[in-house]
Design a protein around this motif. Sequence first.
Motif, short mmCIF file in Angstrom:
data_model
loop_
_atom_site.label_atom_id
_atom_site.label_comp_id
_atom_site.label_asym_id
_atom_site.label_seq_id
_atom_site.Cartn_x
_atom_site.Cartn_y
_atom_site.Cartn_z
N LEU A 58 0.02 5.35 -0.64
CA LEU A 58 -1.39 5.65 -0.40
C LEU A 58 -1.58 6.17 1.04
CD1 LEU A 58 -3.05 2.56 -2.11
CD2 LEU A 58 -2.71 4.84 -3.05
N LEU A 69 -1.63 0.64 7.98
CA LEU A 69 -1.83 -0.78 8.25
C LEU A 69 -1.74 -0.99 9.75
CD1 LEU A 69 -1.94 -3.79 7.18
CD2 LEU A 69 0.56 -3.73 7.40
N ILE A 110 -5.43 -6.00 -0.60
CA ILE A 110 -5.23 -4.84 0.29
C ILE A 110 -5.14 -3.52 -0.47
CG2 ILE A 110 -2.71 -5.08 0.38
CD1 ILE A 110 -2.95 -4.18 3.36
N ARG A 111 -4.52 -3.53 -1.65
CA ARG A 111 -4.37 -2.25 -2.36
C ARG A 111 -5.73 -1.75 -2.86
NH1 ARG A 111 -0.01 0.68 -3.41
NH2 ARG A 111 -0.24 2.33 -4.96
N ASP A 112 -6.59 -2.66 -3.33
CA ASP A 112 -7.93 -2.25 -3.75
C ASP A 112 -8.71 -1.65 -2.58
OD1 ASP A 112 -7.70 -2.89 -6.40
OD2 ASP A 112 -8.60 -4.88 -6.21
N LYS A 113 -8.57 -2.26 -1.41
CA LYS A 113 -9.26 -1.73 -0.24
C LYS A 113 -8.70 -0.36 0.13
CE LYS A 113 -10.49 -6.23 1.70
NZ LYS A 113 -11.94 -6.13 1.44
N ALA A 114 -7.38 -0.21 0.00
CA ALA A 114 -6.76 1.08 0.31
C ALA A 114 -7.23 2.16 -0.67
CB ALA A 114 -5.25 0.94 0.26
N LEU A 115 -7.42 1.78 -1.92
CA LEU A 115 -7.85 2.73 -2.94
C LEU A 115 -9.30 3.18 -2.76
CD1 LEU A 115 -6.14 1.13 -6.06
CD2 LEU A 115 -5.61 3.36 -5.05
N ILE A 117 0.83 -1.21 0.00
CA ILE A 117 0.00 0.00 0.00
C ILE A 117 0.86 1.26 0.00
CG2 ILE A 117 -2.03 -1.07 1.05
CD1 ILE A 117 -1.09 -0.05 3.77
#
Length: 287
Positions: free
Chosen positions: A126, A130, A252-257, A123
């Motif tokens: 962004l 975490l 995790i990156r999709d959730k962060a976005l 992540i």
Amino acid sequence: MFNIERLALREQIAAWLKEDIGTGDVTTAFTVPKGQQSKGIIHAKEDGVIAGLPVAEAVFEVVDPHLTFHAFVQEGERVQKGTILAEVEGSTHSILTGERLALNLMQRMSGIATKTAVFVEAIAGLPVRLVDTRKTTPGHRALEKYAVRVGGGANHRYGLYDAVMIKDNHIKGAGSIRDAVSRAREHIPYTMKIEVETESMDQVQQAIQAGADIIMLDNMSSTHMQEAVKVIREQAPHVLIEASGGVTLETIRDKALSGVDVISVGALTYSFHALDISLDLNEKKVG
């Protein structure tokens, strides 16, 4: 960075040593001459992020205050296989007696730090943090949460005492999100936060209306999470938003976005690969 209360740690170490040593280390006592002096070289047998050097030092101090410990790398340093991490010098008996506990703790803590670092990298760039959870090994929470920080993550609440987290069973017990938040607010100090776990847009709206300080979006798809974030930002821009549930390196990156502020991952402290670390005696001499 190492801020675990020293006396409490030494008390735990003493209990763990008692579990391992019992009435005595019979193998060392019957095979190694008394008075022998050695240097134990601690090294990494695989790549990873190192955590727990001060803990290993404390183990050897409790076993024998005459042992000397010197670290060659820093906490949180990424090392390669074969790197010498530290050395401990003094009584061979004492080194061998403390070896296993020191390595066990370092291996577990380094494994957590290494896994945390991988998630943090996923992540990178962004505006999201975490964090860990309470899914820790009983008796090892302080060390495991410390290892998360060493790996670049942050800590969620430490226990049931330092924040209100209203989950599904609390909502069932209270009757509604509104009642649960209202009752908690009556008793907690104004400095304490209230977090509400939500699984649907209806619950998100209820949490907003109830005045939650933090809203957790639990096991939501990326599409629903984005929708929930938009609603919360519009209606309660001061509320902190947390994503949780089923978070993997792939998701995790999709959730962060989606725009959340925090992503919690329980697997950091309950599903990790302990880093392979070893201690070899070197340059021994008979005293």
